[in-house]
Design a protein around this motif. Structure first.
Motif, PDB file in Angstrom:
ATOM      1  N   THR A 129      37.613  16.388  29.566  1.00 26.58           N
ATOM      2  CA  THR A 129      38.258  17.521  30.223  1.00 26.58           C
ATOM      3  C   THR A 129      37.382  18.735  29.947  1.00 26.58           C
ATOM      4  N   ILE A 130      36.988  19.428  31.005  1.00 25.71           N
ATOM      5  CA  ILE A 130      36.056  20.553  30.890  1.00 25.71           C
ATOM      6  C   ILE A 130      36.717  21.785  31.483  1.00 25.71           C
ATOM      7  N   GLY A 131      36.883  22.806  30.660  1.00 28.86           N
ATOM      8  CA  GLY A 131      37.477  24.054  31.133  1.00 28.86           C
ATOM      9  C   GLY A 131      36.675  24.658  32.266  1.00 28.86           C
ATOM     10  N   GLN A 132      37.359  25.358  33.152  1.00 27.52           N
ATOM     11  CA  GLN A 132      36.724  25.911  34.343  1.00 27.52           C
ATOM     12  C   GLN A 132      35.656  26.951  34.034  1.00 27.52           C
ATOM     13  N   GLU A 133      35.640  27.492  32.813  1.00 28.57           N
ATOM     14  CA  GLU A 133      34.626  28.475  32.456  1.00 28.57           C
ATOM     15  C   GLU A 133      33.285  27.828  32.121  1.00 28.57           C
ATOM     16  N   HIS A 134      33.227  26.489  32.148  1.00 27.90           N
ATOM     17  CA  HIS A 134      31.989  25.762  31.847  1.00 27.90           C
ATOM     18  C   HIS A 134      31.503  25.029  33.092  1.00 27.90           C
ATOM     19  N   GLN A 135      30.196  24.821  33.172  1.00 24.30           N
ATOM     20  CA  GLN A 135      29.596  24.069  34.267  1.00 24.30           C
ATOM     21  C   GLN A 135      29.724  22.584  33.941  1.00 24.30           C
ATOM     22  N   ALA A 136      30.578  21.885  34.674  1.00 23.81           N
ATOM     23  CA  ALA A 136      30.842  20.477  34.390  1.00 23.81           C
ATOM     24  C   ALA A 136      29.556  19.654  34.407  1.00 23.81           C
ATOM     25  N   GLY A 137      28.691  19.892  35.381  1.00 22.78           N
ATOM     26  CA  GLY A 137      27.453  19.128  35.477  1.00 22.78           C
ATOM     27  C   GLY A 137      26.602  19.232  34.228  1.00 22.78           C
ATOM     28  N   ALA A 138      26.475  20.424  33.675  1.00 22.68           N
ATOM     29  CA  ALA A 138      25.673  20.621  32.461  1.00 22.68           C
ATOM     30  C   ALA A 138      26.275  19.873  31.276  1.00 22.68           C
ATOM     31  N   VAL A 139      27.595  19.911  31.155  1.00 25.65           N
ATOM     32  CA  VAL A 139      28.266  19.211  30.060  1.00 25.65           C
ATOM     33  C   VAL A 139      28.061  17.707  30.199  1.00 25.65           C
ATOM     34  N   LEU A 140      28.239  17.188  31.411  1.00 31.00           N
ATOM     35  CA  LEU A 140      28.094  15.748  31.627  1.00 31.00           C
ATOM     36  C   LEU A 140      26.658  15.287  31.421  1.00 31.00           C
ATOM     37  N   VAL A 141      25.681  16.123  31.756  1.00 31.27           N
ATOM     38  CA  VAL A 141      24.280  15.801  31.473  1.00 31.27           C
ATOM     39  C   VAL A 141      24.078  15.660  29.964  1.00 31.27           C
ATOM     40  N   ASP A 142      24.641  16.580  29.195  1.00 32.65           N
ATOM     41  CA  ASP A 142      24.473  16.542  27.739  1.00 32.65           C
ATOM     42  C   ASP A 142      25.195  15.358  27.093  1.00 32.65           C
ATOM     43  N   LEU A 143      26.208  14.828  27.750  1.00 23.99           N
ATOM     44  CA  LEU A 143      26.942  13.681  27.214  1.00 23.99           C
ATOM     45  C   LEU A 143      26.351  12.343  27.659  1.00 23.99           C
ATOM     46  N   ALA A 144      25.482  12.353  28.667  1.00 22.04           N
ATOM     47  CA  ALA A 144      24.953  11.109  29.227  1.00 22.04           C
ATOM     48  C   ALA A 144      24.213  10.269  28.194  1.00 22.04           C
ATOM     49  N   GLU A 145      23.288  10.851  27.466  1.00 17.78           N
ATOM     50  CA  GLU A 145      22.485  10.057  26.526  1.00 17.78           C
ATOM     51  C   GLU A 145      23.331   9.444  25.413  1.00 17.78           C
ATOM     52  N   PRO A 146      24.222  10.212  24.761  1.00 16.79           N
ATOM     53  CA  PRO A 146      25.067   9.570  23.744  1.00 16.79           C
ATOM     54  C   PRO A 146      25.921   8.434  24.321  1.00 16.79           C
ATOM     55  N   ILE A 147      26.427   8.603  25.524  1.00 20.04           N
ATOM     56  CA  ILE A 147      27.246   7.541  26.139  1.00 20.04           C
ATOM     57  C   ILE A 147      26.378   6.325  26.431  1.00 20.04           C
ATOM     58  N   LYS A 148      25.210   6.531  27.046  1.00 22.74           N
ATOM     59  CA  LYS A 148      24.337   5.405  27.379  1.00 22.74           C
ATOM     60  C   LYS A 148      23.903   4.642  26.121  1.00 22.74           C
ATOM     61  N   SER A 149      23.612   5.365  25.039  1.00 21.46           N
ATOM     62  CA  SER A 149      23.119   4.707  23.830  1.00 21.46           C
ATOM     63  C   SER A 149      24.235   4.060  23.008  1.00 21.46           C
ATOM     64  N   SER A 150      25.489   4.416  23.252  1.00 18.13           N
ATOM     65  CA  SER A 150      26.593   3.928  22.430  1.00 18.13           C
ATOM     66  C   SER A 150      27.497   2.920  23.128  1.00 18.13           C
ATOM     67  N   ILE A 151      27.643   3.058  24.441  1.00 15.83           N
ATOM     68  CA  ILE A 151      28.621   2.234  25.161  1.00 15.83           C
ATOM     69  C   ILE A 151      27.898   1.401  26.221  1.00 15.83           C
ATOM     70  N   PRO A 152      27.790   0.098  25.991  1.00 10.54           N
ATOM     71  CA  PRO A 152      27.078  -0.750  26.959  1.00 10.54           C
ATOM     72  C   PRO A 152      27.830  -0.880  28.279  1.00 10.54           C
ATOM     73  N   GLU A 153      27.058  -1.220  29.314  1.00  9.75           N
ATOM     74  CA  GLU A 153      27.664  -1.435  30.646  1.00  9.75           C
ATOM     75  C   GLU A 153      28.330  -2.789  30.683  1.00  9.75           C
TER      76      GLU A 153
END
Length: 153
Positions: A129-153
């Motif tokens: 959940t991302i507050g409207q005062e933040h750019q969702a795309g930037a937050v999701l970019v920053d979360l991509a690598e930890p998710i990819k390295s931790s949670i397999p497909e």
């Protein structure tokens, strides 16, 4: 009696109200109340790996504790950004739903809650959940690598 701080916006979205409630619950403490999910098996193990891999700072906000403490929840700021790992598949996500790929992680944006994003096609669903005062795309970019390295497909 405490004075309200900041402007009050009419017509706030339900997710915005949730974030506002989280901020109020946080008060002056350094923890924010977020209901933790209860993943099991491979999803639970992947979520614990993700917890250790998440950034300490996200979009300029420091990571803070959550109440109750859980390895399946991460919060930044006063609840402006909240992550829950191991949630159920979103009810609104139809088999033909559009999913945005952001740096190798697929994200479903709930049409009823525009500040809610859920990662897809992995052994555990991650809800952010991302507050409207933040750019969702930037937050999701920053979360991509930890998710990819931790949670397999």
């Amino acid at each position: 009696m405490r004075e309200a701080k900041g402007p009050v916006r009419a017509g706030a979205a339900p997710a915005g109200m949730v974030l506002a409630a989280l901020a109020l619950l946080a008060g002056c403490s350094s923890t924010v109340h977020v209901e933790p999910p209860t993943p099991t098996g491979e999803a639970a193990a992947a979520c614990r790996r993700l917890d250790a891999a998440l950034p300490k700072t996200l979009d300029g906000l420091d990571r803070v504790g959550s109440e109750p403490p859980s390895p399946y929840v991460a919060v930044w700021g006063d609840g402006q950004i909240a992550l829950r790992c191991g949630v159920p598949r979103p009810a609104a996500m139809e088999p033909t739903a559009e999913v945005a790929d952001i740096n190798g992680v697929g994200w479903f944006q709930d049409p009823r809650r525009p500040t809610l994003f859920t990662s897809t096609n992995r052994v555990a669903y991650v809800e952010v959940t991302i507050g409207q005062e933040h750019q969702a795309g930037a937050v999701l970019v920053d979360l991509a690598e930890p998710i990819k390295s931790s949670i397999p497909e």
